[in-house]
Design a protein around this motif. Structure first.
Motif, PDB file in Angstrom:
ATOM      1  N   ALA A 179       0.847  -1.219   0.023  1.00 60.07           N
ATOM      2  CA  ALA A 179      -0.001  -0.059   0.238  1.00 60.07           C
ATOM      3  C   ALA A 179       0.826   1.212   0.008  1.00 60.07           C
ATOM      4  CB  ALA A 179      -0.944   0.098   1.123  1.00 60.07           C
ATOM      5  N   ASN A 249      -3.011   3.308  -7.991  1.00 61.95           N
ATOM      6  CA  ASN A 249      -3.435   3.050  -6.601  1.00 61.95           C
ATOM      7  C   ASN A 249      -2.508   3.800  -5.748  1.00 61.95           C
ATOM      8  OD1 ASN A 249      -4.926   2.517  -4.493  1.00 61.95           O
ATOM      9  ND2 ASN A 249      -4.230   0.376  -4.333  1.00 61.95           N
ATOM     10  N   HIS A 251      -1.814   7.392  -2.785  1.00 58.63           N
ATOM     11  CA  HIS A 251      -2.971   7.901  -1.955  1.00 58.63           C
ATOM     12  C   HIS A 251      -2.596   9.725  -1.978  1.00 58.63           C
ATOM     13  CE1 HIS A 251      -4.490   4.194  -0.434  1.00 58.63           C
ATOM     14  NE2 HIS A 251      -3.431   3.751  -0.688  1.00 58.63           N
ATOM     15  N   ASN A 253      -3.360  13.431  -0.770  1.00 53.93           N
ATOM     16  CA  ASN A 253      -4.117  14.272   0.313  1.00 53.93           C
ATOM     17  C   ASN A 253      -5.457  14.767  -0.604  1.00 53.93           C
ATOM     18  OD1 ASN A 253      -3.482  14.299   2.999  1.00 53.93           O
ATOM     19  ND2 ASN A 253      -1.720  15.857   2.656  1.00 53.93           N
ATOM     20  N   LYS A 254      -6.908  14.437  -0.187  1.00 53.21           N
ATOM     21  CA  LYS A 254      -7.777  14.750  -1.155  1.00 53.21           C
ATOM     22  C   LYS A 254      -8.166  16.184  -1.056  1.00 53.21           C
ATOM     23  CE  LYS A 254      -9.078  10.447  -1.767  1.00 53.21           C
ATOM     24  NZ  LYS A 254      -8.880   9.953  -3.163  1.00 53.21           N
ATOM     25  N   ASP A 281      -0.704  11.763   0.960  1.00 55.89           N
ATOM     26  CA  ASP A 281      -1.061  11.199   2.588  1.00 55.89           C
ATOM     27  C   ASP A 281       0.312  10.589   3.004  1.00 55.89           C
ATOM     28  OD1 ASP A 281      -1.846   9.904   4.834  1.00 55.89           O
ATOM     29  OD2 ASP A 281      -3.891   9.120   3.904  1.00 55.89           O
ATOM     30  N   PHE A 284       1.162   6.659   3.628  1.00 58.39           N
ATOM     31  CA  PHE A 284       1.268   5.808   2.538  1.00 58.39           C
ATOM     32  C   PHE A 284       2.358   6.297   1.341  1.00 58.39           C
ATOM     33  CE2 PHE A 284      -3.186   5.587   3.814  1.00 58.39           C
ATOM     34  CZ  PHE A 284      -3.217   4.208   3.868  1.00 58.39           C
TER      35      PHE A 284
END
Length: 299
Positions: A179, A249, A251, A253-254, A281, A284
Motif C-alpha cells: 500500500a 493506486n 494516496h 491528500n484529498k 497522504d 502511504f
C-alpha cells in the motif's frame, strides 16, 4: 392627443429625475412612483398602436444596466417592468469597450496556466526535476467576479481543473510496495528514463484583484484543490528492454490549499503557487509540498 401628452410627461419626468438625483432610487410623488436613473447612455420611447414602452440603457455608474417599462394599452393596468445589472465577459473579446464604470457582477471564463512544478521540503532522495515537471490548469472554467464598490477592486470565485506532474530523472525512482509508495534506487545495470507522480484536481480559486489601469493588474488569494486522482509511472531500460512500472493506486491528500499570486498585463501574465500542505497522504507515501511558477493567459 392624450397619448402624446402621456408620452411627453413621462419623458420629462425621467429627464428631470436624472438631473435632480445622483443615485438610483424610486421616489414616491403623490400617488405616482418615479424611477430615478442617473446618467443613462441612451433612452428610447415607443408609443405605437396601444403599446407604450420606455427602455433605458446604461446608468447608475453601470454601462450594463438595463431598465424597461411597458404598458400594453393606454387605459389598462397591464404593465411589465424589467431591471438588470449583470453582464458576461469573455477574455480578449470587446476589451476596448470596458469603461471605468463596472458591473457589480460579471460572469467570466479564463485563467489558462502552463508552468513547472517543484517538490518543497522533500526527502533528500526525492529529486524532482522542475524543468521536466509540467503543470497545466484552467483556473476558472466558470467564475463570478464581484466588484463591491464598482471600481478597480474585485473578488473572483470560480471552478476549474488541472494536472500536476512531479518527475524525477536522476538515479532514484518511485516504487509501489504493497500500500506504500517508496523511493528506491534503480536495479543494478538499469538505464533510467524517468519516474513521476501525476495528479488531477478540481479547483476553486478565491482571488482578490486590483486593476491599476493601463491593462495592468495584480491578484492574490487561495485556491482550494479537490485531488480526485493520482498515479505513478516509472520507465527504464534493463538489458536493452524498456521496462514500465505504473499504478493508479496511490494516496494523495484529498483536499489541499494553494496560496497564489498573479501579475498580468493585457490578460497575459505570470503566476506563482505554494501550498503549506502535503501533496500525498504521508501514511502511504513520501512527504513533500507543492510549489509552481509559470505563465497564465486569458486572466
Amino acid at each position: 392627443m392624450k397619448r402624446i401628452l402621456i408620452t411627453s410627461a413621462i419623458a420629462v419626468a425621467f429627464l428631470s429625475a436624472a438631473q435632480a438625483n445622483e443615485s438610483d432610487s424610486t421616489i414616491v410623488s403623490g400617488t405616482a412612483l418615479v424611477k430615478v436613473i442617473t446618467k443613462p447612455d441612451s433612452v428610447t420611447i415607443c408609443d405605437t398602436d396601444g403599446h407604450f414602452a420606455i427602455n433605458v440603457y446604461g446608468g447608475n455608474n453601470n454601462p450594463n444596466y438595463r431598465y424597461t417599462y411597458e404598458r400594453t394599452a393606454a387605459d389598462s393596468c397591464a404593465e411589465t417592468i424589467a431591471e438588470s445589472e449583470w453582464s458576461f465577459r469573455v477574455p480578449f473579446v470587446d476589451n476596448a469597450k470596458r469603461e471605468t464604470r463596472r458591473s457589480m457582477f460579471t460572469f467570466e471564463s479564463g485563467g489558462l496556466g502552463i508552468g513547472f512544478d517543484d517538490a518543497r521540503d522533500a526527502p533528500q532522495n526525492l529529486t524532482v526535476n522542475m524543468a521536466n515537471s509540467a503543470e497545466l490548469f484552467i483556473d476558472h472554467v466558470a467564475g463570478v467576479r464581484y466588484r463591491p464598490w464598482r471600481d478597480n477592486f474585485s473578488i473572483l470565485v470560480g471552478i476549474g481543473f488541472g494536472w500536476r506532474n512531479y518527475r524525477m530523472t536522476g538515479l532514484n525512482r518511485f516504487v509501489k510496495d504493497g500500500a506504500n509508495l517508496k523511493i528506491e534506487d534503480y536495479p543494478e545495470g538499469a538505464e533510467p528514463k524517468f519516474s513521476r507522480i501525476k495528479l488531477f484536481n478540481f479547483c476553486v480559486p478565491i482571488m482578490l484583484n486590483e486593476d491599476f489601469g493601463k491593462h495592468f493588474s495584480i491578484g492574490a488569494g487561495a485556491v482550494v484543490n479537490l485531488n480526485t486522482h493520482a498515479s505513478m509511472k516509472t520507465r527504464y531500460y534493463q538489458e536493452g528492454l524498456l521496462i514500465t512500472d505504473k499504478t493508479d493506486n496511490i494516496h494523495p491528500n484529498k483536499i489541499t490549499v494553494d496560496f497564489m499570486g498573479v501579475i498580468t498585463f493585457r490578460n497575459v501574465g505570470v503566476y506563482a503557487k505554494y501550498s503549506p500542505m502535503k501533496v500525498l497522504d504521508t501514511t502511504f507515501g513520501p512527504s513533500f509540498k507543492h510549489c509552481s511558477v509559470g505563465a497564465i493567459f486569458c486572466y
